[in-house]
Design an enzyme around this catalytic site. Structure first.
Site, PDB file in Angstrom:
ATOM      1  N   ILE A   1     -19.413 -35.702  12.221  1.00  0.00           N
ATOM      2  CA  ILE A   1     -20.674 -35.233  12.805  1.00  0.00           C
ATOM      3  C   ILE A   1     -20.413 -34.194  13.885  1.00  0.00           C
ATOM      4  O   ILE A   1     -21.074 -33.146  13.942  1.00  0.00           O
ATOM      5  CB  ILE A   1     -21.474 -36.420  13.374  1.00  0.00           C
ATOM      6  CG1 ILE A   1     -21.874 -37.375  12.243  1.00  0.00           C
ATOM      7  CG2 ILE A   1     -22.710 -35.938  14.124  1.00  0.00           C
ATOM      8  CD1 ILE A   1     -22.511 -38.663  12.709  1.00  0.00           C
TER       9      ILE A   1
ATOM     10  N   ASP B   1     -11.339 -34.798  21.838  1.00  0.00           N
ATOM     11  CA  ASP B   1     -11.155 -35.800  20.795  1.00  0.00           C
ATOM     12  C   ASP B   1      -9.661 -36.086  20.707  1.00  0.00           C
ATOM     13  O   ASP B   1      -8.871 -35.187  20.419  1.00  0.00           O
ATOM     14  CB  ASP B   1     -11.675 -35.269  19.450  1.00  0.00           C
ATOM     15  CG  ASP B   1     -11.672 -36.341  18.363  1.00  0.00           C
ATOM     16  OD1 ASP B   1     -10.712 -37.134  18.311  1.00  0.00           O
ATOM     17  OD2 ASP B   1     -12.624 -36.382  17.563  1.00  0.00           O
TER      18      ASP B   1
ATOM     19  N   CYS C   1     -26.844 -38.853  20.855  1.00  0.00           N
ATOM     20  CA  CYS C   1     -27.386 -39.301  19.572  1.00  0.00           C
ATOM     21  C   CYS C   1     -26.350 -40.140  18.831  1.00  0.00           C
ATOM     22  O   CYS C   1     -26.401 -40.242  17.602  1.00  0.00           O
ATOM     23  CB  CYS C   1     -27.790 -38.103  18.720  1.00  0.00           C
ATOM     24  SG  CYS C   1     -29.161 -37.138  19.383  1.00  0.00           S
ATOM     25  N   ALA C   2     -25.410 -40.716  19.575  1.00  0.00           N
ATOM     26  CA  ALA C   2     -24.305 -41.453  18.950  1.00  0.00           C
ATOM     27  C   ALA C   2     -24.509 -42.961  19.058  1.00  0.00           C
ATOM     28  O   ALA C   2     -24.900 -43.609  18.088  1.00  0.00           O
ATOM     29  CB  ALA C   2     -22.979 -41.042  19.581  1.00  0.00           C
ATOM     30  N   ARG C   3     -24.248 -43.522  20.238  1.00  0.00           N
ATOM     31  CA  ARG C   3     -24.343 -44.962  20.434  1.00  0.00           C
ATOM     32  C   ARG C   3     -24.796 -45.266  21.853  1.00  0.00           C
ATOM     33  O   ARG C   3     -24.349 -44.650  22.813  1.00  0.00           O
ATOM     34  CB  ARG C   3     -22.979 -45.645  20.197  1.00  0.00           C
ATOM     35  CG  ARG C   3     -22.640 -45.862  18.728  1.00  0.00           C
ATOM     36  CD  ARG C   3     -23.481 -46.983  18.122  1.00  0.00           C
ATOM     37  NE  ARG C   3     -23.218 -47.210  16.717  1.00  0.00           N
ATOM     38  CZ  ARG C   3     -23.891 -46.651  15.718  1.00  0.00           C
ATOM     39  NH1 ARG C   3     -24.857 -45.788  15.997  1.00  0.00           N
ATOM     40  NH2 ARG C   3     -23.624 -46.941  14.462  1.00  0.00           N
TER      41      ARG C   3
ATOM     42  N   ASP D   1     -31.272 -40.599  22.183  1.00  0.00           N
ATOM     43  CA  ASP D   1     -31.768 -41.193  20.946  1.00  0.00           C
ATOM     44  C   ASP D   1     -31.332 -42.646  20.792  1.00  0.00           C
ATOM     45  O   ASP D   1     -31.863 -43.372  19.954  1.00  0.00           O
ATOM     46  CB  ASP D   1     -31.266 -40.385  19.747  1.00  0.00           C
ATOM     47  CG  ASP D   1     -31.822 -40.882  18.420  1.00  0.00           C
ATOM     48  OD1 ASP D   1     -33.051 -41.055  18.336  1.00  0.00           O
ATOM     49  OD2 ASP D   1     -31.040 -41.089  17.477  1.00  0.00           O
TER      50      ASP D   1
ATOM     51  N   GLU E   1     -31.504 -52.186  22.189  1.00  0.00           N
ATOM     52  CA  GLU E   1     -32.539 -51.695  21.283  1.00  0.00           C
ATOM     53  C   GLU E   1     -33.201 -52.863  20.561  1.00  0.00           C
ATOM     54  O   GLU E   1     -32.523 -53.842  20.241  1.00  0.00           O
ATOM     55  CB  GLU E   1     -31.934 -50.712  20.272  1.00  0.00           C
ATOM     56  CG  GLU E   1     -31.393 -49.448  20.926  1.00  0.00           C
ATOM     57  CD  GLU E   1     -30.840 -48.438  19.920  1.00  0.00           C
ATOM     58  OE1 GLU E   1     -30.850 -48.749  18.701  1.00  0.00           O
ATOM     59  OE2 GLU E   1     -30.405 -47.348  20.342  1.00  0.00           O
TER      60      GLU E   1
ATOM     61  N   HIS F   1     -33.960 -43.942  18.162  1.00  0.00           N
ATOM     62  CA  HIS F   1     -32.815 -44.007  17.242  1.00  0.00           C
ATOM     63  C   HIS F   1     -33.169 -43.330  15.917  1.00  0.00           C
ATOM     64  O   HIS F   1     -33.076 -43.914  14.830  1.00  0.00           O
ATOM     65  CB  HIS F   1     -32.398 -45.456  17.000  1.00  0.00           C
ATOM     66  CG  HIS F   1     -30.949 -45.593  16.651  1.00  0.00           C
ATOM     67  ND1 HIS F   1     -30.167 -46.634  17.093  1.00  0.00           N
ATOM     68  CD2 HIS F   1     -30.118 -44.820  15.903  1.00  0.00           C
ATOM     69  CE1 HIS F   1     -28.937 -46.500  16.628  1.00  0.00           C
ATOM     70  NE2 HIS F   1     -28.881 -45.397  15.900  1.00  0.00           N
TER      71      HIS F   1
ATOM     72  N   GLY G   1     -31.586 -40.544  14.757  1.00  0.00           N
ATOM     73  CA  GLY G   1     -30.522 -39.647  14.317  1.00  0.00           C
ATOM     74  C   GLY G   1     -30.371 -39.560  12.816  1.00  0.00           C
ATOM     75  O   GLY G   1     -30.129 -38.487  12.262  1.00  0.00           O
TER      76      GLY G   1
END
Length: 528
Positions: free
Chosen positions: A153, A172, A231-233, A257, A262, A280, A282
């Site tokens: 992604i 990364d 928008c990941a976790r 997001d 949640e 959420h 995404g």
């Protein structure tokens, strides 16, 4: 006829595919929200197809007496107790690539929404106001985009950012300099990314290493007015710290997001200035839903009807004929990779896996995939034996296989060497006649130890007093030693100690061990 329960909202395509393949389907899209009803419904089914609403806990697995496979339509499986599923003999599958483009596009959309204050401007305009001077936005062109996690992604986001004429930098641990050049990004360390980026977007899984990776201290180092996108976790960002930074104006805005809890009906972020929130979404496009629904239904049907395994997080993709011989070596390869991965803290450039003796004559695809999976899982928990080789290739990590005939005392021998930006580290093991994998060499030093559930890895100088000091330190900390293995390169030289303990030690205990005389390094290792 096997039966699959679909307990979350899934595209009708999935139902059709199951039926076409000869699988009976129970479609209860709201069942996952009712824990008690779920416990009753799973009692007799062979498969469970879910998204994120259904929580597959150990209690659910205990109730599911006939369950053989769980299929997650999407990549994240943090709502599934994978170790418990493994213990219960249940395969856990996901669909790792079905919603990548959709999630990347949502992150880009959030960047525009925040930088141009679209949500607030829309609410104001529809309320009959015309506050044209209030909503002064900022261009993205020419700005620096910082990407944390440049995998599938993240690399798509990078390409979109480059298309917007942004300067793209990325952090990364698995991204090589060569791969960074190939996709047009500058590889940087995390602290440099925080300092330099105008927009920061997160695309990394939630692990113990990445939890609160955007902390209060990290936010303090960011540019004034920077924008943060997640928008990941949920859990990657300290939400209280982010709220304070938005209130104070330290950050210019945020697009969120995902949340730590949640559904997020009451969150500390709500009401913050220039905050855009979505529930959420995404992966919430028609195309993505169709993709993951089709994939999960095909995968689960193939397993239930033909025994084929793909995209499994807890089982190698091997045939029934190969399984009895190959499985012990798959376990060994995965644990050798995990051993090296838990000790690796810098970028990985390459991996060499040497197979010696009878094991060199086996199908090495599953073995190499298992080794790479174990290597990457400490940082990328969602990686599996199907996706691991692709992820390594995408990050420019060269994986080399070497086959040779038996040369030493062991009939079968696997050695894994990790090449990082700073050093090479090797670990080797074998499988004895009892089928259990063993560690027989670390960094060229011979020893013999089990892959115990909880271990302490220590490098030290081979001099008198070391064993007494470390035993006393662990005893005073209340840590019980179950096994103790030593190996040394030469008398008085470099040595390695592997200590099996009854529980994972606290970081404070490791710090005390590392501070002892003659100790160079102390790390906790865990093998489930």
């Amino acid at each position: 006829m096997p039966t699959v329960l679909i307990s979350d909202k899934l595209s009708p395509t999935a139902v059709d595919i199951f039926k076409e393949r000869g699988v009976d389907v129970i479609y209860e899209p709201d069942l996952g929200k009712d824990k008690d009803a779920l416990l009753k419904a799973v009692a007799e089914v062979d498969g469970l197809a879910i998204r994120s609403a259904t929580k597959v806990t150990e209690k659910v697995l205990e109730a599911a007496k006939n369950l053989k496979v769980i299929g997650r339509a999407g990549i994240g499986v943090d709502n599934v107790d994978v170790p418990a599923a493994s213990r219960a003999g249940v395969i856990v599958m996901n669909t790792p690539f079905g919603n990548s483009i959709t999630t990347a596009e949502h992150a880009i959309a959030m960047m525009f929404a925040v930088s141009r204050q679209i949500a607030a401007a829309d609410a104001s305009t529809q309320a009959g106001k015309w506050e044209k001077n209030r909503f002064m936005g900022r261009e993205l062109t020419g700005k620096t985009l910082g990407i944390i996690g440049c995998g599938n992604i993240g690399s798509i986001v990078a390409s979109r950012g480059i298309g917007l004429r942004m300067r793209v930098i990325a952090f990364d641990p698995f991204l090589t300099a060569e791969r960074a050049t190939e996709i047009g990004v500058e590889k940087v360390e995390l602290d440099a990314l925080f300092r330099r980026a105008d927009v920061i977007t997160l695309h990394t899984p939630l692990t113990e290493r990445t939890r609160n990776i955007v902390s209060e201290d990290a936010i303090d180092t960011m540019k004034d007015g920077a924008i943060l996108i997640n928008c990941a976790r949920g859990g990657l960002v300290d939400e209280a710290a982010l709220r304070a930074a938005l209130d104070s104006g330290k950050l210019g805005g945020a697009g969120v997001d995902v949340f730590s809890e949640e559904p997020a009906k009451d969150n500390v972020l709500f009401g913050a200035p220039n905050l855009v929130c979505t529930p959420h979404l995404g992966a919430a496009t028609t195309e993505a839903q169709e993709n993951v629904a089709l994939q999960v239904a095909e995968q689960m049907s193939d397993y239930l009807m033909r025994g084929a395994v793909s995209n499994a997080l807890n089982m190698p993709s091997i045939t029934a004929e190969e399984a009895p011989i190959l499985t012990p070596f798959v376990t060994l390869a995965e644990r050798l990779g995990s051993f090296a991965g838990q000790l690796t803290e810098t970028g990985i450039k390459g991996v060499r896996i040497e197979y010696e003796g009878d094991v060199a004559e086996l199908n090495l695809k599953a073995l190499t995939a298992a080794a790479v999976t174990g290597l990457m899982r400490p940082l990328l928990q969602d990686v599996n034996m199907v996706s691991a080789p692709t992820i390594a290739r995408d990050r420019g990590i060269h994986v080399e296989e070497v086959r040779r005939e038996q040369q030493g005392a062991y009939e079968n021998y696997i050695r894994l060497t990790v090449k990082t930006e700073r050093q090479e580290r090797s670990v080797a093991g074998t499988v004895f006649s009892d089928g259990k994998p063993r560690i027989i060499q670390v960094k060229g030093i011979n020893l013999d130890a089990d892959f115990a559930p909880n271990m302490i890895y220590v490098t030290n100088q081979d001099k008198p007093g070391f064993i007494g000091n470390i035993g006393t330190a662990l005893g005073e900390a209340g840590v019980n030693i179950a096994n103790f293995t030593l190996g040394r390169a030469e008398r008085g030289g470099e040595a390695i100690c592997l200590i099996e303990v009854d529980g994972l030690p606290d970081p404070s205990v490791l710090a005390k061990v590392e501070a002892l005389p003659l100790v160079n390094q102390a790390k906790a290792l865990s093998f489930g």
